[in-house]
Design an enzyme around this catalytic site. Sequence first.
Site, PDB file in Angstrom:
ATOM      1  N   SER A  68     -54.590 -27.206 -32.317  1.00 28.98           N
ATOM      2  CA  SER A  68     -54.016 -26.003 -32.914  1.00 28.98           C
ATOM      3  C   SER A  68     -53.196 -25.265 -31.874  1.00 28.98           C
ATOM      4  O   SER A  68     -53.533 -25.269 -30.688  1.00 28.98           O
ATOM      5  CB  SER A  68     -55.140 -25.102 -33.447  1.00 28.98           C
ATOM      6  OG  SER A  68     -54.606 -24.006 -34.148  1.00 28.98           O
ATOM      7  N   ASP A  69     -52.108 -24.647 -32.317  1.00 25.80           N
ATOM      8  CA  ASP A  69     -51.287 -23.844 -31.422  1.00 25.80           C
ATOM      9  C   ASP A  69     -50.666 -22.712 -32.233  1.00 25.80           C
ATOM     10  O   ASP A  69     -50.434 -22.862 -33.438  1.00 25.80           O
ATOM     11  CB  ASP A  69     -50.184 -24.690 -30.769  1.00 25.80           C
ATOM     12  CG  ASP A  69     -49.555 -23.963 -29.605  1.00 25.80           C
ATOM     13  OD1 ASP A  69     -50.193 -23.907 -28.538  1.00 25.80           O
ATOM     14  OD2 ASP A  69     -48.447 -23.412 -29.768  1.00 25.80           O
ATOM     15  N   GLN A  70     -50.414 -21.602 -31.566  1.00 28.87           N
ATOM     16  CA  GLN A  70     -49.893 -20.439 -32.290  1.00 28.87           C
ATOM     17  C   GLN A  70     -48.877 -19.678 -31.465  1.00 28.87           C
ATOM     18  O   GLN A  70     -49.028 -19.532 -30.246  1.00 28.87           O
ATOM     19  CB  GLN A  70     -51.049 -19.498 -32.645  1.00 28.87           C
ATOM     20  CG  GLN A  70     -50.630 -18.281 -33.447  1.00 28.87           C
ATOM     21  CD  GLN A  70     -51.800 -17.359 -33.724  1.00 28.87           C
ATOM     22  OE1 GLN A  70     -52.339 -16.742 -32.819  1.00 28.87           O
ATOM     23  NE2 GLN A  70     -52.216 -17.293 -34.972  1.00 28.87           N
ATOM     24  N   GLY A 105     -49.793 -23.929 -35.836  1.00 28.68           N
ATOM     25  CA  GLY A 105     -49.746 -25.364 -36.064  1.00 28.68           C
ATOM     26  C   GLY A 105     -51.164 -25.896 -36.073  1.00 28.68           C
ATOM     27  O   GLY A 105     -51.984 -25.518 -35.230  1.00 28.68           O
TER      28      GLY A 105
END
Length: 196
Positions: A68-70, A105
Amino acid sequence: MQTLILGSSSPFRAEVLKKLGIDFIQHAPDIDESVLEGETAPSLVERLAKEKALAIAKDYPEALIIGSDQVAVIDGKILGKPGNHETAVKQLLSASGKAVTFYTGLALYNAQSLTMHHLVEPFTVHFRSLSEKQIHFYLEQEKPYQCAGSFKSEGLGIALFTKLEGDDPNSLIGLPLIKLIELLNKEGVDVLQLNE
């Protein structure tokens, strides 16, 4: 069930994942998170979520891996984690009275079958008009220097907003659980039937 790995060093994402009652291991991926030339925020977070999951797969070739990425976007500009008080003040001053969209993501990689599911979840927050005094007070209370956008919505940060728009408030913390549950279902994991 396969071993589930959360490919993140974030204590906030780990707390969100614990809500599902699933056993998991947390393992931080080691990847370059630089923005590529011309890359949009949604493309960036989707790419990084996938890269994080793939990086973890080298150590856990039989696992289900969550990446996960933000990032936050204001006035078309990508904001990352502020890292310090001064940058956080600038971020919150620029957000004051405006809408800021967060893109998260999310990737779920089955290292055993080499199957990758991925998506981007948007979430928009509408900021109150904030004074510099209010911003300094907030930052001193929560010190959200490792949070994209310089706030923690699960804490006092909620006082910064007039409205939230999105499908899953967990997205703001960096892990959209509703979408993750859908991806886990695709891999045969039903969080409502784990003990059956």
